[in-house]
Design a protein around this motif. Structure first.
Motif, PDB file in Angstrom:
ATOM      1  N   GLN A  75       0.814  -1.215   0.000  1.00 15.01           N
ATOM      2  CA  GLN A  75       0.000   0.000   0.000  1.00 15.01           C
ATOM      3  C   GLN A  75       0.848   1.265   0.000  1.00 15.01           C
ATOM      4  O   GLN A  75       0.545   2.235  -0.709  1.00 15.01           O
ATOM      5  N   HIS A  76       1.915   1.263   0.802  1.00 14.58           N
ATOM      6  CA  HIS A  76       2.714   2.479   0.984  1.00 14.58           C
ATOM      7  C   HIS A  76       4.007   2.468   0.170  1.00 14.58           C
ATOM      8  O   HIS A  76       4.663   3.509   0.056  1.00 14.58           O
ATOM      9  N   GLY A  77       4.408   1.316  -0.343  1.00 15.30           N
ATOM     10  CA  GLY A  77       5.632   1.248  -1.119  1.00 15.30           C
ATOM     11  C   GLY A  77       6.896   1.303  -0.295  1.00 15.30           C
ATOM     12  O   GLY A  77       7.985   1.489  -0.850  1.00 15.30           O
ATOM     13  N   GLU A  78       6.794   1.125   1.012  1.00 13.09           N
ATOM     14  CA  GLU A  78       7.964   1.164   1.892  1.00 13.09           C
ATOM     15  C   GLU A  78       7.636   0.446   3.190  1.00 13.09           C
ATOM     16  O   GLU A  78       6.468   0.145   3.485  1.00 13.09           O
ATOM     17  N   VAL A  79       8.691   0.193   3.983  1.00 13.33           N
ATOM     18  CA  VAL A  79       8.520  -0.417   5.298  1.00 13.33           C
ATOM     19  C   VAL A  79       8.443   0.706   6.325  1.00 13.33           C
ATOM     20  O   VAL A  79       9.415   1.431   6.536  1.00 13.33           O
ATOM     21  N   ARG A  80       7.297   0.857   6.944  1.00 17.49           N
ATOM     22  CA  ARG A  80       7.090   1.958   7.881  1.00 17.49           C
ATOM     23  C   ARG A  80       7.339   1.481   9.309  1.00 17.49           C
ATOM     24  O   ARG A  80       6.732   0.510   9.764  1.00 17.49           O
ATOM     25  N   GLY A  81       8.221   2.177  10.002  1.00 16.17           N
ATOM     26  CA  GLY A  81       8.497   1.851  11.393  1.00 16.17           C
ATOM     27  C   GLY A  81       9.798   1.092  11.560  1.00 16.17           C
ATOM     28  O   GLY A  81      10.126   0.205  10.774  1.00 16.17           O
ATOM     29  N   ARG A  82      10.530   1.454  12.598  1.00 18.06           N
ATOM     30  CA  ARG A  82      11.820   0.807  12.849  1.00 18.06           C
ATOM     31  C   ARG A  82      11.654  -0.657  13.213  1.00 18.06           C
ATOM     32  O   ARG A  82      12.452  -1.506  12.786  1.00 18.06           O
ATOM     33  N   ARG A  83      10.625  -0.976  13.999  1.00 18.06           N
ATOM     34  CA  ARG A  83      10.440  -2.363  14.404  1.00 18.06           C
ATOM     35  C   ARG A  83      10.154  -3.247  13.193  1.00 18.06           C
ATOM     36  O   ARG A  83      10.654  -4.368  13.093  1.00 18.06           O
ATOM     37  N   LYS A  84       9.353  -2.754  12.242  1.00 19.48           N
ATOM     38  CA  LYS A  84       9.057  -3.542  11.040  1.00 19.48           C
ATOM     39  C   LYS A  84      10.304  -3.699  10.174  1.00 19.48           C
ATOM     40  O   LYS A  84      10.517  -4.753   9.575  1.00 19.48           O
ATOM     41  N   ARG A  85      11.122  -2.652  10.120  1.00 16.44           N
ATOM     42  CA  ARG A  85      12.375  -2.786   9.361  1.00 16.44           C
ATOM     43  C   ARG A  85      13.286  -3.818   9.990  1.00 16.44           C
ATOM     44  O   ARG A  85      14.000  -4.548   9.278  1.00 16.44           O
ATOM     45  N   ASN A  86      13.281  -3.891  11.315  1.00 12.51           N
ATOM     46  CA  ASN A  86      14.094  -4.907  11.990  1.00 12.51           C
ATOM     47  C   ASN A  86      13.612  -6.321  11.651  1.00 12.51           C
ATOM     48  O   ASN A  86      14.414  -7.249  11.511  1.00 12.51           O
ATOM     49  N   VAL A  87      12.291  -6.466  11.500  1.00 11.56           N
ATOM     50  CA  VAL A  87      11.738  -7.777  11.138  1.00 11.56           C
ATOM     51  C   VAL A  87      12.204  -8.180   9.743  1.00 11.56           C
ATOM     52  O   VAL A  87      12.663  -9.312   9.519  1.00 11.56           O
ATOM     53  N   VAL A  88      12.093  -7.254   8.787  1.00 15.88           N
ATOM     54  CA  VAL A  88      12.525  -7.546   7.417  1.00 15.88           C
ATOM     55  C   VAL A  88      14.024  -7.812   7.376  1.00 15.88           C
ATOM     56  O   VAL A  88      14.500  -8.717   6.680  1.00 15.88           O
ATOM     57  N   GLN A  89      14.788  -7.035   8.132  1.00 22.43           N
ATOM     58  CA  GLN A  89      16.241  -7.211   8.167  1.00 22.43           C
ATOM     59  C   GLN A  89      16.609  -8.604   8.702  1.00 22.43           C
ATOM     60  O   GLN A  89      17.508  -9.265   8.176  1.00 22.43           O
ATOM     61  N   THR A  90      15.899  -9.049   9.732  1.00 21.52           N
ATOM     62  CA  THR A  90      16.159 -10.380  10.294  1.00 21.52           C
ATOM     63  C   THR A  90      15.844 -11.481   9.291  1.00 21.52           C
ATOM     64  O   THR A  90      16.602 -12.456   9.147  1.00 21.52           O
ATOM     65  N   ILE A  91      14.748 -11.326   8.560  1.00 20.28           N
ATOM     66  CA  ILE A  91      14.363 -12.331   7.567  1.00 20.28           C
ATOM     67  C   ILE A  91      15.392 -12.396   6.443  1.00 20.28           C
ATOM     68  O   ILE A  91      15.780 -13.478   5.989  1.00 20.28           O
ATOM     69  N   VAL A  92      15.861 -11.230   5.980  1.00 18.04           N
ATOM     70  CA  VAL A  92      16.858 -11.201   4.910  1.00 18.04           C
ATOM     71  C   VAL A  92      18.155 -11.850   5.381  1.00 18.04           C
ATOM     72  O   VAL A  92      18.802 -12.599   4.636  1.00 18.04           O
ATOM     73  N   ALA A  93      18.546 -11.579   6.633  1.00 18.96           N
ATOM     74  CA  ALA A  93      19.806 -12.113   7.145  1.00 18.96           C
ATOM     75  C   ALA A  93      19.775 -13.636   7.283  1.00 18.96           C
ATOM     76  O   ALA A  93      20.822 -14.291   7.237  1.00 18.96           O
ATOM     77  N   LYS A  94      18.595 -14.220   7.449  1.00 16.39           N
ATOM     78  CA  LYS A  94      18.504 -15.679   7.593  1.00 16.39           C
ATOM     79  C   LYS A  94      18.901 -16.413   6.328  1.00 16.39           C
ATOM     80  O   LYS A  94      19.404 -17.533   6.398  1.00 16.39           O
ATOM     81  N   GLY A  95      18.655 -15.795   5.172  1.00 12.52           N
ATOM     82  CA  GLY A  95      19.012 -16.425   3.913  1.00 12.52           C
ATOM     83  C   GLY A  95      18.283 -17.742   3.708  1.00 12.52           C
ATOM     84  O   GLY A  95      17.058 -17.818   3.832  1.00 12.52           O
ATOM     85  N   PRO A  96      19.014 -18.817   3.415  1.00 18.88           N
ATOM     86  CA  PRO A  96      18.362 -20.111   3.161  1.00 18.88           C
ATOM     87  C   PRO A  96      17.756 -20.761   4.398  1.00 18.88           C
ATOM     88  O   PRO A  96      17.074 -21.767   4.285  1.00 18.88           O
ATOM     89  N   ASP A  97      17.999 -20.202   5.586  1.00 23.46           N
ATOM     90  CA  ASP A  97      17.470 -20.781   6.823  1.00 23.46           C
ATOM     91  C   ASP A  97      16.084 -20.258   7.170  1.00 23.46           C
ATOM     92  O   ASP A  97      15.605 -20.465   8.287  1.00 23.46           O
ATOM     93  N   ARG A  98      15.438 -19.564   6.246  1.00 24.52           N
ATOM     94  CA  ARG A  98      14.100 -19.028   6.522  1.00 24.52           C
ATOM     95  C   ARG A  98      13.087 -20.166   6.655  1.00 24.52           C
ATOM     96  O   ARG A  98      13.214 -21.197   6.014  1.00 24.52           O
ATOM     97  N   ASN A  99      12.065 -19.922   7.476  1.00 26.14           N
ATOM     98  CA  ASN A  99      10.988 -20.901   7.579  1.00 26.14           C
ATOM     99  C   ASN A  99       9.964 -20.674   6.466  1.00 26.14           C
ATOM    100  O   ASN A  99      10.108 -19.760   5.650  1.00 26.14           O
TER     101      ASN A  99
END
Length: 408
Positions: A279-303
Motif C-alpha cells: 500500500q505504501h511502497g515502503e517499510v514503515r516503522g523501525r520495528r518492522k524494518r528490523n523484522v525484514v532485516q532479520t528475515i533477509v539475514a537468515k538467507g536459506p534458513d528461513r521458515n
C-alpha cells in the motif's frame, strides 16, 4: 492458607498502604464504603504489580521460545544418556549455559506475584475478622467489611458458613452465586490464555514433548484454580481475575506484534506487513524494518512463512534489502532474485550423484568400491572373463593348462 499468609506478612504493610492510597482516590468518586471503591483499589493494586513485572514478562516470553527451540536437542541428550542421569543433567546444564536459557525464567512472574497474592489474602482475612493490619486502621477495616461487590462482601468466601456471612451483613446465596461466577471467569480466562498461546504462537514445525506438556497444562491449570477458588475471599478472586485478564491482553499484544517464528501468528503478521508495504511502497516503522532485516539475514534458513513473504514481495514487485527496507523493481527481476535465493538452499544429493562424486580423481573409494577392488585382485586377470562365476563342478581360481594329448 492463613499460615501461608502469615509467612508473607512482611509485605502486608506495602500492600495495605497501596490499597489505602487508591481507596482515597476512588472513595472520593464512588463513596468510601462502596464496593466500587474497594474493588477498584484491588484492581489498581494488580495493575501496579503487573506494570512492575513487564521486564520479567519479556524474559518469560524469550525463555519459553528458547525452551521450545531447544526441545529437539534436549530429547537427543536424553536418548543418548538415558542410562546415565548424572551425565544427562550435566549436558542439559551445559546446553542451557551455551544458549543463555534459564528454565526458571518462565515461572518468575508467577513466583514474584505470590508474595503480593498471599499478602492480600492475609489482609482480607484480617478485614473479615475485624482486626487492623498495616495501614488499615479500625475505621477503614469497618468500611471494608461493609463493602459489597454485587451483594457479596469482599472478605466473604464460597465455603463460609451462614453465620460468618450474616456477620458481614450478606446472604449465603448471594455470596455463593457471585463467587461461583468469578471462579468460572477466572478459570476460563486462564484456559483461553493458554489456548491462545498453543494455537497461535507455537512453532508448528517443531513436534516435541514440550508441546504435549503445554497442552496438558492448558486443561490442568483451570481445574486447579477452580478447586482453590472456593477458598478465596471475593477480594482475592477480584485480584486473580484481574491478573488473568491482564495476562491474556498482554499475551495477545505480544502474539500480534512479536510472534514466534514458524507460528500461525507470524504468518498473519507477515501478511499484514506485506499489505502495508504494497500500500505504501515502503517499510514503515523501525520495528518492522528490523523484522525484514532479520528475515533477509537468515538467507536459506528461513521458515515457510518467511519464504512465502519474500516470494509475495517479489510478485508485488519489491525486493527486501539487508537494511530492512524494500526496493521497487521489475516483477520479473524480483522473481528471479527470489528463485536464486531458493536455489541457495542446500539440497540432499541423490545416490547416483554421491557415487559419481566418489569416482572423481582424488576421491576416496567407498566401502562398496573397496570390496569390488578386493574381489578383482583375487582373480588371475583383470578381464571380464575373470569375473564370471565358475561352472558347477569346476574348481575356482587359476587352473593348470591341459596337456596337448588330452581329450578336449
Amino acid at each position: 492458607m492463613d499460615t501461608i499468609g502469615n509467612l508473607f506478612s512482611f509485605i502486608t504493610g506495602p500492600v495495605s498502604w497501596i490499597i489505602v492510597q487508591f481507596h482515597k482516590l476512588y472513595g472520593a468518586i464512588f463513596g468510601p464504603d462502596t464496593g466500587w471503591a474497594w474493588g477498584l483499589s484491588i484492581v489498581s493494586l494488580v495493575i501496579v504489580i503487573r506494570i512492575c513485572l513487564i521486564p520479567l514478562f519479556v524474559k518469560q516470553i524469550k525463555s519459553m521460545r528458547n525452551m521450545q527451540a531447544l526441545q529437539p536437542k534436549m530429547k537427543a541428550i536424553q536418548e543418548r544418556y538415558k542410562n546415565d542421569r548424572q551425565r544427562q543433567s550435566e549436558e542439559m546444564m551445559k546446553l542451557y549455559k551455551e544458549t543463555g536459557t534459564n528454565p526458571l525464567s518462565s515461572c518468575l512472574p508467577i513466583l514474584l506475584q505470590s508474595p503480593f497474592f498471599f499478602a492480600l489474602y492475609h489482609v482480607l482475612s484480617k478485614i473479615a475478622s475485624g482486626d487492623t493490619i498495616g495501614s488499615l486502621n479500625q475505621p477503614l477495616v469497618d468500611s471494608a467489611r461493609e463493602a459489597h461487590i454485587f451483594g457479596a462482601p469482599i472478605a466473604a468466601k464460597f465455603m463460609d458458613d451462614p453465620g460468618t456471612v450474616e456477620a458481614l451483613n450478606a446472604s449465603l446465596g448471594d455470596v455463593r452465586i457471585v463467587t461461583a461466577i468469578m471462579i468460572v471467569m477466572m478459570s476460563a480466562s486462564q484456559f483461553f490464555t493458554q489456548r491462545q498461546l498453543m494455537q497461535k504462537n507455537v512453532d508448528l514445525t517443531v513436534k516435541t514433548p514440550y508441546m504435549q506438556q503445554q497442552k496438558m497444562l492448558m486443561y490442568i491449570f483451570p481445574i486447579i484454580f477452580a478447586v482453590m477458588g472456593i477458598n478465596f475471599p471475593v477480594g482475592v478472586l477480584v485480584y486473580w481475575l484481574t491478573t488473568n485478564v491482564w495476562t491474556m491482553g498482554q499475551q495477545m499484544y505480544v502474539i500480534n506484534q512479536n510472534p514466534t517464528p514458524g507460528s500461525k501468528a507470524q504468518d498473519h503478521y507477515l501478511q499484514r506487513l506485506l499489505k502495508s508495504i504494497t500500500q505504501h511502497g515502503e517499510v514503515r516503522g523501525r520495528r518492522k524494518r528490523n523484522v525484514v532485516q532479520t528475515i533477509v539475514a537468515k538467507g536459506p534458513d528461513r521458515n515457510d512463512n518467511e519464504r512465502r513473504f519474500i516470494g509475495s514481495l517479489a510478485k508485488a514487485g519489491f525486493t527486501a534489502q539487508a537494511d530492512g527496507t524494500v526496493r521497487k523493481v521489475d516483477p520479473a527481476e524480483a522473481e528471479a532474485e527470489a528463485a536464486a535465493a531458493r536455489r541457495q538452499q542446500p539440497k540432499r544429493q541423490t545416490k547416483a550423484k554421491r557415487q559419481a562424486a566418489t569416482a572423481q580423481p582424488g576421491a576416496k573409494p567407498s566401502l562398496e568400491k573397496k570390496a569390488d577392488l578386493s574381489k578383482s585382485e583375487q582373480s588371475p586377470s583383470g578381464g571380464a572373463g575373470s569375473t564370471r562365476q565358475a561352472k558347477s563342478g569346476q574348481r575356482k581360481g587359476q587352473q593348470r593348462p591341459k596337456h596337448p594329448s588330452s581329450k578336449k
